[in-house]
Design a protein around this motif. Structure first.
Motif, PDB file in Angstrom:
ATOM      1  N   GLN A 130       0.820  -1.211   0.000  1.00  0.00           N
ATOM      2  CA  GLN A 130       0.000   0.000   0.000  1.00  0.00           C
ATOM      3  C   GLN A 130       0.858   1.267   0.000  1.00  0.00           C
ATOM      4  O   GLN A 130       0.388   2.319  -0.403  1.00  0.00           O
ATOM      5  N   HIS A 131       2.098   1.166   0.471  1.00  0.00           N
ATOM      6  CA  HIS A 131       2.940   2.351   0.634  1.00  0.00           C
ATOM      7  C   HIS A 131       4.208   2.301  -0.217  1.00  0.00           C
ATOM      8  O   HIS A 131       5.235   2.865   0.141  1.00  0.00           O
ATOM      9  N   MET A 132       4.103   1.652  -1.388  1.00  0.00           N
ATOM     10  CA  MET A 132       5.230   1.576  -2.317  1.00  0.00           C
ATOM     11  C   MET A 132       5.690   2.974  -2.703  1.00  0.00           C
ATOM     12  O   MET A 132       4.876   3.883  -2.863  1.00  0.00           O
ATOM     13  N   ASN A 133       6.994   3.133  -2.838  1.00  0.00           N
ATOM     14  CA  ASN A 133       7.635   4.376  -3.260  1.00  0.00           C
ATOM     15  C   ASN A 133       7.426   5.528  -2.276  1.00  0.00           C
ATOM     16  O   ASN A 133       7.594   6.679  -2.644  1.00  0.00           O
ATOM     17  N   GLN A 134       7.064   5.204  -1.056  1.00  0.00           N
ATOM     18  CA  GLN A 134       6.936   6.225  -0.022  1.00  0.00           C
ATOM     19  C   GLN A 134       8.095   6.079   0.969  1.00  0.00           C
ATOM     20  O   GLN A 134       8.636   4.990   1.161  1.00  0.00           O
ATOM     21  N   ILE A 135       8.456   7.190   1.581  1.00  0.00           N
ATOM     22  CA  ILE A 135       9.559   7.210   2.537  1.00  0.00           C
ATOM     23  C   ILE A 135       9.055   6.738   3.899  1.00  0.00           C
ATOM     24  O   ILE A 135       8.015   7.198   4.378  1.00  0.00           O
ATOM     25  N   VAL A 136       9.789   5.805   4.503  1.00  0.00           N
ATOM     26  CA  VAL A 136       9.420   5.251   5.802  1.00  0.00           C
ATOM     27  C   VAL A 136      10.637   5.197   6.723  1.00  0.00           C
ATOM     28  O   VAL A 136      11.785   5.221   6.270  1.00  0.00           O
ATOM     29  N   ARG A 137      10.349   5.136   7.999  1.00  0.00           N
ATOM     30  CA  ARG A 137      11.367   4.904   9.027  1.00  0.00           C
ATOM     31  C   ARG A 137      11.056   3.532   9.606  1.00  0.00           C
ATOM     32  O   ARG A 137       9.915   3.260   9.986  1.00  0.00           O
ATOM     33  N   ILE A 138      12.067   2.671   9.658  1.00  0.00           N
ATOM     34  CA  ILE A 138      11.867   1.297  10.094  1.00  0.00           C
ATOM     35  C   ILE A 138      12.756   0.995  11.292  1.00  0.00           C
ATOM     36  O   ILE A 138      13.937   1.355  11.300  1.00  0.00           O
ATOM     37  N   GLU A 139      12.179   0.348  12.276  1.00  0.00           N
ATOM     38  CA  GLU A 139      12.938  -0.167  13.413  1.00  0.00           C
ATOM     39  C   GLU A 139      12.854  -1.684  13.363  1.00  0.00           C
ATOM     40  O   GLU A 139      11.767  -2.248  13.245  1.00  0.00           O
ATOM     41  N   THR A 140      14.010  -2.351  13.454  1.00  0.00           N
ATOM     42  CA  THR A 140      14.034  -3.811  13.409  1.00  0.00           C
ATOM     43  C   THR A 140      14.073  -4.392  14.817  1.00  0.00           C
ATOM     44  O   THR A 140      14.308  -3.681  15.791  1.00  0.00           O
TER      45      THR A 140
END
Length: 107
Positions: free
Chosen positions: A37-47
């Motif tokens: 749903q959020h392809m090509n959008q900027i995200v912040r990810i925590e693993t």
């Protein structure tokens, strides 16, 4: 599927609990849907390991997220990805069920 080899005895070293397998598949499918749903959008990810990454979702396939991140000195990804990115980006592959938090960043 198991393959019998002549002269060898089999001993199960680990077998995932069916409830754990169900939960992991459920998580993987949910995160996959969110990524699509959020392809090509900027995200912040925590693993799960505490790593924090900021990048653009390039693709999500078979339990793997492909994240384009800015080159900031050093090599952090493999080249030759099937997903093209600008020359100032590298592609990281992340396993979906190892992600704790995905935050959409608005620009």
């Amino acid at each position: 599927m198991s393959i019998q080899m002549p002269g060898y005895h089999q001993q199960v070293l680990y077998q995932a609990d069916p409830n754990v397998v169900y939960n992991l598949r459920s998580i993987r499918d949910r995160v996959h849907h969110i990524c699509r749903q959020h392809m090509n959008q900027i995200v912040r990810i925590e693993t799960m390991d505490g790593q924090v990454l900021v990048g653009r979702i390039v693709n999500c396939d078979k339990g793997i997220m492909y994240l384009a991140v800015s080159k900031q000195g050093g090599y952090r990804a493999f080249f030759g990805s099937p997903f093209s990115s600008p020359s100032d980006e590298l592609i990281l592959t992340l396993v979906l069920y190892e992600l704790l938090v995905i935050t959409l960043l608005y620009t």
